[in-house]
Scaffold this motif. Structure first.
Motif, PDB file in Angstrom:
ATOM      1  N   GLU A  37       0.833  -1.206   0.000  1.00 51.50           N
ATOM      2  CA  GLU A  37       0.000   0.000   0.000  1.00 51.50           C
ATOM      3  C   GLU A  37       0.869   1.258   0.000  1.00 51.50           C
ATOM      4  N   LYS A  41       0.635   4.290  -2.699  1.00 55.62           N
ATOM      5  CA  LYS A  41       0.531   5.716  -2.358  1.00 55.62           C
ATOM      6  C   LYS A  41       1.648   6.515  -3.019  1.00 55.62           C
ATOM      7  N   HIS A  44       0.759   7.077  -6.598  1.00 57.18           N
ATOM      8  CA  HIS A  44      -0.257   8.138  -6.695  1.00 57.18           C
ATOM      9  C   HIS A  44       0.377   9.521  -6.506  1.00 57.18           C
ATOM     10  N   THR A  45       1.234   9.658  -5.503  1.00 57.77           N
ATOM     11  CA  THR A  45       1.856  10.945  -5.187  1.00 57.77           C
ATOM     12  C   THR A  45       2.735  11.439  -6.328  1.00 57.77           C
ATOM     13  N   PHE A  54      -6.940   9.442  -3.214  1.00 60.89           N
ATOM     14  CA  PHE A  54      -6.369   8.088  -3.170  1.00 60.89           C
ATOM     15  C   PHE A  54      -7.313   7.268  -2.304  1.00 60.89           C
TER      16      PHE A  54
END
Length: 244
Positions: A37, A41, A44-45, A54
């Motif tokens: 996970e 993240k 995504h960032t 998110f």
């Protein structure tokens, strides 16, 4: 933040940087507790969707009969207790990233609906006849061998092909033991900041040696737990072997 200076972590960060720039569906593979996970993240960032939401869901943590409505939403009256219209997590993640952890736990009927959502970029709420367009970047993760599951008939081949566009493998902690001291100090700083009654400065050399030598079957999650527990048990300002 992906903590580590080992070669495998340098390769992981480079891989994440490459795939984050795309809009492809991503599959993250790795053992439980390895940090899948956190990698999602980070993707995504680093992506163009960083200002969007998110949204994460553990497919193994939600009962199969409820997961479909969680993902796709439902219309009022679609089932007993559906007293109002409700959008699902796909809609919640619009213009952002939807992270499906433990995707190997999805039942086959839901796999079919997920495949269509990926292909059509649209979802249909339970009880509705029309589809709603969604702009979502899908990142999935699993600790299971999905290719073997395809061969066994427990995972749809078309969904496997849709997911296996950009593959990211998260190494287990035993493959990057040189990162254990760095991770341990990182978790110590996080935990020590929450302890007001005393100050914990660090680890003894013997404690760090023991931490580095251990195999960590529970991976980074287990190491974090061990450091947090040691912070609570250590009587002084240094964590020693006995505190572990």
């Amino acid at each position: 933040m992906l903590v580590g200076k080992s070669l495998v972590m340098q390769e992981l960060r480079a891989r994440v940087a490459r795939v984050a720039r795309t809009n492809f569906t991503i599959l993250i593979e790795g053992e439980s507790g390895a940090g899948k996970e956190l990698v999602a993240k980070e993707i995504h960032t680093r992506s163009a969707r960083q200002r969007g939401p998110f949204v994460a869901v553990n497919c193994a943590a939600i009962p199969a009969e409820l997961l479909e409505s969680e993902l796709f939403g439902y219309a009022r009256g679609a089932f007993t207790g559906a007293g109002r219209d409700r959008g699902g997590l796909f809609e919640e993640a619009h213009q952002g990233t939807l992270f499906l952890d433990e995707i190997g736990e999805l039942r086959l009927s839901l796999q079919a609906k997920l495949t269509r959502a990926i292909e059509e970029k649209a979802v249909r709420r339970l009880g509705e006849s029309r589809e709603r367009a969604v702009d979502v970047r899908l990142v999935a993760a699993t600790h299971r061998d999905l290719e073997a599951m395809v061969g066994a008939g427990s995972f749809r081949e078309d969904l496997w092909y849709r997911l296996n566009v950009a593959l990211v493998r998260v190494p287990p902690l035993r493959e990057r033991k040189e990162d254990v001291p760095l991770l341990s100090r990182h978790f110590l700083r996080e935990r020590a900041a929450t302890i007001s009654e005393r100050r914990i400065l660090g680890f003894s050399d013997e404690a760090l040696s023991k931490l580095s030598a251990y195999e960590w079957p529970g991976n980074v999650r287990q190491l974090r737990s061990a450091v947090e527990r040691a912070c609570l048990l250590a009587p002084g300002d240094t964590i020693d072997v006995s505190d572990l």
